[in-house]
Design a protein around this motif. Structure first.
Motif, PDB file in Angstrom:
ATOM      1  N   LEU A  47       0.968  -1.435   0.393  1.00 26.72           N
ATOM      2  CA  LEU A  47       0.015   0.226   0.199  1.00 26.72           C
ATOM      3  C   LEU A  47       0.839   1.081  -0.224  1.00 26.72           C
ATOM      4  O   LEU A  47       2.090   1.206   0.838  1.00 26.72           O
ATOM      5  N   ASP A  48       0.858   1.936  -0.716  1.00 28.87           N
ATOM      6  CA  ASP A  48       1.629   3.096  -1.303  1.00 28.87           C
ATOM      7  C   ASP A  48       0.944   4.751  -0.996  1.00 28.87           C
ATOM      8  O   ASP A  48       0.012   5.038  -2.045  1.00 28.87           O
ATOM      9  N   PHE A  49       1.249   5.195  -0.208  1.00 32.59           N
ATOM     10  CA  PHE A  49      -0.316   6.094   0.461  1.00 32.59           C
ATOM     11  C   PHE A  49       0.186   7.487  -0.418  1.00 32.59           C
ATOM     12  O   PHE A  49       1.518   7.829   0.721  1.00 32.59           O
ATOM     13  N   GLY A  50      -0.618   8.400  -0.577  1.00 37.17           N
ATOM     14  CA  GLY A  50       0.482   9.349  -1.576  1.00 37.17           C
ATOM     15  C   GLY A  50       1.112   9.275  -2.341  1.00 37.17           C
ATOM     16  O   GLY A  50       2.445   9.385  -2.794  1.00 37.17           O
ATOM     17  N   CYS A  51       0.700   7.837  -3.300  1.00 33.22           N
ATOM     18  CA  CYS A  51       1.570   7.803  -4.255  1.00 33.22           C
ATOM     19  C   CYS A  51       1.721   8.147  -5.777  1.00 33.22           C
ATOM     20  O   CYS A  51       2.183   7.650  -6.181  1.00 33.22           O
ATOM     21  N   LYS A  67       6.611  -9.545  -8.951  1.00 36.47           N
ATOM     22  CA  LYS A  67       5.329  -9.755  -8.531  1.00 36.47           C
ATOM     23  C   LYS A  67       4.497  -9.544  -7.766  1.00 36.47           C
ATOM     24  O   LYS A  67       3.407 -10.255  -7.271  1.00 36.47           O
ATOM     25  N   ILE A  68       5.370  -7.997  -7.148  1.00 40.31           N
ATOM     26  CA  ILE A  68       4.151  -7.990  -5.948  1.00 40.31           C
ATOM     27  C   ILE A  68       3.226  -7.071  -6.768  1.00 40.31           C
ATOM     28  O   ILE A  68       2.964  -6.684  -7.909  1.00 40.31           O
ATOM     29  N   ILE A  69       2.121  -7.026  -5.617  1.00 37.20           N
ATOM     30  CA  ILE A  69       1.230  -6.264  -5.872  1.00 37.20           C
ATOM     31  C   ILE A  69       1.034  -4.671  -5.462  1.00 37.20           C
ATOM     32  O   ILE A  69       1.085  -4.788  -3.865  1.00 37.20           O
ATOM     33  N   TYR A  70       0.223  -4.491  -6.329  1.00 29.16           N
ATOM     34  CA  TYR A  70       1.210  -2.797  -6.148  1.00 29.16           C
ATOM     35  C   TYR A  70      -0.458  -2.087  -5.753  1.00 29.16           C
ATOM     36  O   TYR A  70      -1.359  -2.471  -7.156  1.00 29.16           O
ATOM     37  N   HIS A  71      -1.036  -1.115  -5.247  1.00 29.61           N
ATOM     38  CA  HIS A  71      -1.954  -0.414  -4.245  1.00 29.61           C
ATOM     39  C   HIS A  71      -1.906   0.693  -4.258  1.00 29.61           C
ATOM     40  O   HIS A  71      -1.464   1.159  -2.890  1.00 29.61           O
ATOM     41  N   ILE A  93      -1.023  -3.976 -10.745  1.00 29.58           N
ATOM     42  CA  ILE A  93      -1.295  -2.527  -9.753  1.00 29.58           C
ATOM     43  C   ILE A  93      -2.499  -1.913 -10.369  1.00 29.58           C
ATOM     44  O   ILE A  93      -3.387  -1.873 -10.820  1.00 29.58           O
ATOM     45  N   LYS A  94      -3.599  -1.180  -8.796  1.00 29.48           N
ATOM     46  CA  LYS A  94      -4.980  -0.154  -9.032  1.00 29.48           C
ATOM     47  C   LYS A  94      -4.269   0.679  -8.063  1.00 29.48           C
ATOM     48  O   LYS A  94      -3.430   1.455  -7.374  1.00 29.48           O
ATOM     49  N   PHE A  95      -4.603   2.534  -8.561  1.00 30.98           N
ATOM     50  CA  PHE A  95      -5.091   3.130  -8.034  1.00 30.98           C
ATOM     51  C   PHE A  95      -6.699   3.433  -7.707  1.00 30.98           C
ATOM     52  O   PHE A  95      -7.555   3.298  -8.332  1.00 30.98           O
ATOM     53  N   PHE A  96      -6.471   4.011  -5.529  1.00 32.99           N
ATOM     54  CA  PHE A  96      -7.297   4.602  -5.746  1.00 32.99           C
ATOM     55  C   PHE A  96      -7.581   5.892  -4.933  1.00 32.99           C
ATOM     56  O   PHE A  96      -6.808   6.691  -5.159  1.00 32.99           O
ATOM     57  N   LYS A  97      -8.457   6.787  -5.586  1.00 38.43           N
ATOM     58  CA  LYS A  97      -8.889   8.143  -4.872  1.00 38.43           C
ATOM     59  C   LYS A  97      -9.535   7.618  -3.256  1.00 38.43           C
ATOM     60  O   LYS A  97     -10.242   7.153  -3.006  1.00 38.43           O
TER      61      LYS A  97
END
Length: 255
Positions: A47-51, A67-71, A93-97
């Motif tokens: 989880l990358d906060f402030g990505c 292989k990492i999953i990145y959000h 990879i997924k990005f969230f507002k």
């Protein structure tokens, strides 16, 4: 929150993060050194906060695994849109507002929660730190608000001069500096509440230029990585050249 986070959606800022902070060589020592304490074999989703535009994904696959999953999570819709466009073909990879009014970051657990270049612009940094720790099953990396030995204060950071572009108007955001001792007391309690016994802190004077950060005081950055992995021994270390800060740290986190 007093700071206008939508200032980070300006073109000069987005352009900077598209072209920078996406290679391992772009990492600062304050990021590289604490990240080395993390067991690569125990990190498989992040989880990358402030990505911003997600550049750290390219760094993480170098440090950990392809292989990492990145959000990625961010409050600014413009950078989220740019990030989604940039990585649209990558299903890992997924990005969230993030809704600034929502105090909960995620209901999912991650083996690493990561946050850099964010908390010095957020007066509710304590809540964010608690959330990053709650959302982690194994490791947490945090770039703290700026610290010094005096009273907490809010400076002004001019993003137009920090990230030069064709923009003419000043694009100013808050830059938070907090009392070092008070911050450590807060972290010690949070660590105790979450069973955290292993951490590495790294601090040094901040080389900000007065042209974009107008303050008269010496301030420092402070990063740390810590672990929720069970351990029988306390292993909390501090890397810093400042004698007074070392003295304070040892008094609070003394073994």
């Amino acid at each position: 929150m007093a700071n206008k986070m939508n200032q980070w959606g300006k073109k000069n800022v987005v352009d900077f993060y598209v072209n920078n902070r996406n290679k391992f060589s772009d990492l600062y020592p304050s990021e590289k050194i604490p990240l080395k304490r993390i067991d690569k074999k125990k990190v498989y989703n992040i989880l990358d906060f402030g990505c911003a535009v997600g550049g750290f994904y390219n760094i993480f696959i170098k440090i950990f695994s392809k292989k990492i999953i990145y959000h990625g999570f961010d409050t600014e819709i413009k950078v989220i849109k740019a990030a989604r466009k940039r990585f649209k073909s990558n299903k890992k990879i997924k990005f969230f507002k993030i809704d600034k009014k929502n105090r909960k970051i995620s209901s999912k657990k991650y083996t690493l929660t990561f946050c850099t270049g964010v908390l010095n612009h957020n007066e509710n940094y304590k809540l964010i730190i608690k959330e990053l720790i709650r959302c982690s099953s194994n490791y947490i990396f945090i770039d703290s608000p700026r610290v010094h030995l005096g009273k907490s204060f809010i400076g002004k950071l001019n993003l137009t001069k920090r990230f030069p572009s064709e923009l003419r108007e000043d694009n100013v955001v808050n830059n938070l500096t907090i009392n070092f001792k008070d911050y450590l007391i807060f972290l010690k309690k949070v660590f105790k509440d979450n069973g955290i016994k292993n951490a590495l802190f790294y601090s040094d004077y901040l080389p900000y230029k007065k042209r974009y950060l107008k303050i008269n005081k010496k301030i420092s950055f402070l990063t740390f990585s810590c672990s929720k992995v069970k351990s029988n021994k306390n292993n909390i270390k501090f890397i810093c050249k400042n004698r007074e800060m070392n003295k304070i740290f040892n008094k609070i986190f003394g073994q």
